[in-house]
Motif scaffolding. Sequence first.
Motif, PDB file in Angstrom:
ATOM      1  N   SER A   1       4.123   2.020   1.747  1.00 28.91           N
ATOM      2  CA  SER A   1       5.616   1.456   1.720  1.00 28.91           C
ATOM      3  C   SER A   1       6.745   2.523   1.548  1.00 28.91           C
ATOM      4  CB  SER A   1       5.955   0.510   0.804  1.00 28.91           C
ATOM      5  OG  SER A   1       7.248  -0.045   0.963  1.00 28.91           O
TER       6      SER A   1
ATOM      7  N   LYS B   1      -0.915   0.012  -0.960  1.00 29.13           N
ATOM      8  CA  LYS B   1       0.033  -0.783  -0.047  1.00 29.13           C
ATOM      9  C   LYS B   1       1.335  -0.087  -0.615  1.00 29.13           C
ATOM     10  CE  LYS B   1       2.126  -4.923   0.775  1.00 29.13           C
ATOM     11  NZ  LYS B   1       1.996  -6.611   0.742  1.00 29.13           N
ATOM     12  N   ALA B   2       1.545   0.151  -1.817  1.00 26.78           N
ATOM     13  CA  ALA B   2       2.958   0.723  -2.486  1.00 26.78           C
ATOM     14  C   ALA B   2       3.143   1.818  -1.936  1.00 26.78           C
ATOM     15  CB  ALA B   2       2.886   0.659  -3.959  1.00 26.78           C
TER      16      ALA B   2
ATOM     17  N   GLY C   1       8.950   4.153   4.301  1.00 21.12           N
ATOM     18  CA  GLY C   1      10.601   4.256   4.264  1.00 21.12           C
ATOM     19  C   GLY C   1      11.127   5.721   4.356  1.00 21.12           C
TER      20      GLY C   1
END
Length: 263
Positions: free
Chosen positions: A66, A62-63, A70
């Motif tokens: 992200s 998930k990180a 971004g």
Amino acid sequence: MQLKVSYEDGPDGITVVRIEGDGERCVLDAASAPALRSVLLEAIGRGRLLLVVDLGAVDVEKAGLSVLLGGLKRVRRQGGTLALAGTSQRMREILAATRLDQFFGLFDTAANAVVELAADYAETSIEQRRAALADRANHIVPSGGHSYEHVSDHVTVVTVVGELDVYTAPSLRELLVELASHGRVFLVLDMTAVDYLDSTGFGVVVGGLKRVRAYDGGMALVVPQERIAKVFRITGLTKVFPIFDTADPAVECLGREASGVHG
């Protein structure tokens, strides 16, 4: 596991970012994602707006996703793009489930991505895309936390943002009433950025449809989130509202309907 993030600037304006580790397959997670973020920010800061991230050697959590999202948002705001190469089957399934595969370019290899991006941006440059974005922004009117854009003589796209509940739904109701009173009765309600929908918000959407139909108009919805689309399926309103994953086909659908009415 330590990840190594490197990049190579190509003469065609495309930067390829590679992620490698000391194992057979590494993980881009909360611990390792900041290294990728730093490289992406540095590249974007140098004006490198066509990015290819090679994920052939890593799995993405998930990180990591992200950070990639971004980076994509940053370059797209300036007319560029971020493509992903070598994504695993699991990664492609995640992107499909979240509808993010509609925004990222996905390629088997970095070399294929470079060839496709070079051809695409040779046809329409970053500068042209940036100008088109600026022009579109000049035609978008904010209203009570939401915004609307008249995309044709008859069709208006209303972008709904955030939570649509008992506290925020009245501002959307006012906007829909105002548009209808000015003869804008073919509305696409883009709910891509809606985080939550309660019964009051649901009632405003249904009420908006009743209002435009009273003027022989129509309404289509853009609802890519499965949890919200499920509400419309359960209530049987998918038989009433045309529902789409993205705005373009919704606009096309209402455009045909408006042409039939005005023709």
